[in-house]
Design an enzyme around this catalytic site. Sequence first.
Site, mmCIF file in Angstrom:
data_model
loop_
_atom_site.group_PDB
_atom_site.id
_atom_site.type_symbol
_atom_site.label_atom_id
_atom_site.label_comp_id
_atom_site.label_asym_id
_atom_site.label_seq_id
_atom_site.Cartn_x
_atom_site.Cartn_y
_atom_site.Cartn_z
ATOM 1 N N SER A 99 -17.016 6.937 -2.037
ATOM 2 C CA SER A 99 -16.646 5.743 -1.266
ATOM 3 C C SER A 99 -17.528 5.681 -0.021
ATOM 4 O O SER A 99 -18.135 6.688 0.364
ATOM 5 C CB SER A 99 -15.173 5.854 -0.850
ATOM 6 O OG SER A 99 -14.855 4.912 0.154
ATOM 7 N N TYR B 208 -7.190 9.131 2.067
ATOM 8 C CA TYR B 208 -8.280 8.558 1.263
ATOM 9 C C TYR B 208 -9.631 9.042 1.806
ATOM 10 O O TYR B 208 -10.495 9.479 1.050
ATOM 11 C CB TYR B 208 -8.184 7.034 1.291
ATOM 12 C CG TYR B 208 -9.145 6.340 0.359
ATOM 13 C CD1 TYR B 208 -8.849 6.219 -1.006
ATOM 14 C CD2 TYR B 208 -10.336 5.801 0.815
ATOM 15 C CE1 TYR B 208 -9.732 5.579 -1.869
ATOM 16 C CE2 TYR B 208 -11.214 5.159 -0.037
ATOM 17 C CZ TYR B 208 -10.913 5.049 -1.378
ATOM 18 O OH TYR B 208 -11.783 4.417 -2.229
#
Length: 253
Positions: A145, A158
């Site tokens: 990410s 996350y």
Amino acid sequence: MSYNAFELSGKIAIVTGCNTGLGQGMAMALASAGCHVAGVNRSAADATRERIEALGGRFIDIQADLSSTAPIADIVAQTLEAFGRIDILVNNAGIIRREDALEFSEEDWDAVIDTNLKTTFFLAQAVARQFIAQGDGGKIVNIASLLSFQGGIRVPSYTASKSGVMGLTKLLANEWAKHGINVNAIAPGYMETNNTEALRNDPQRSAEILGRIPAGRWGAPEDLAGPVVFLASSASDYINGHTLAVDGGWLAR
Ligand code: NAP
């Protein structure tokens, strides 16, 4: 001149989280390049099956909950039973939980770390053992990410998980390159999927994000097609431990 290093005819790919979003886009891209696909999701992946079969590929639908490592041995066994070997793993399934760091719960921490990081590692381990038993290498593509590179906001587990995925990608590449196994990652930018629905529905955050993307648009699952085929094919045989940002230029700003 013909150049077929991207050819994946007859290769067997496991793609986790492929009933929607980026995983579905990548499964279809691999099938377009010639792969047969073992898809792993909690729910049925009927739309992905239909699209892959329309492309002439085979698809097996493995329903498993990747929030624990319990189904991993069975995922490998079902893939081998259907196809006899494994060539490619795309570790894509992932979740996100949003809350201020001061309020963030242990449940939201564990849920994200377990799915995004712990299962990613143990599935890679199980598949790498199979690659080594087969004796002719393999390709692992982890999905990282922008929050592998940046801190983000209100997504502590996350960010920790995706920073971990980028580090793990390098470690596994270092240990497994000698077996002909390429471990790399793709870091998608801001893509239009369920994962970013909350952001896109927030007019202020949405405008801030869009204004910072040099390409001037959110990404689409199809934007990962070329990168995943590249990292799954012999075109990337000398690329090890790299995280490729596919972000419309976000990290260049
Ligand atoms: P999505 O649309 O929410 O899809 C997530 C996928 O993961 C679904 O197929 C889901 O299947 C599967 N999944 C989630 N938890 C699972 C579990 N416990 N067991 C089995 N499957 C599970 O998300 P997406 O945007 O396509 O994201 C795919 C990956 O890209 C994730 O790792 C995400 O973190 C990453 N990513 C996304 C973006 C973005 O902007 N969208 C940006 C950077 C990175 P079920 O429906 O069956 O649960």
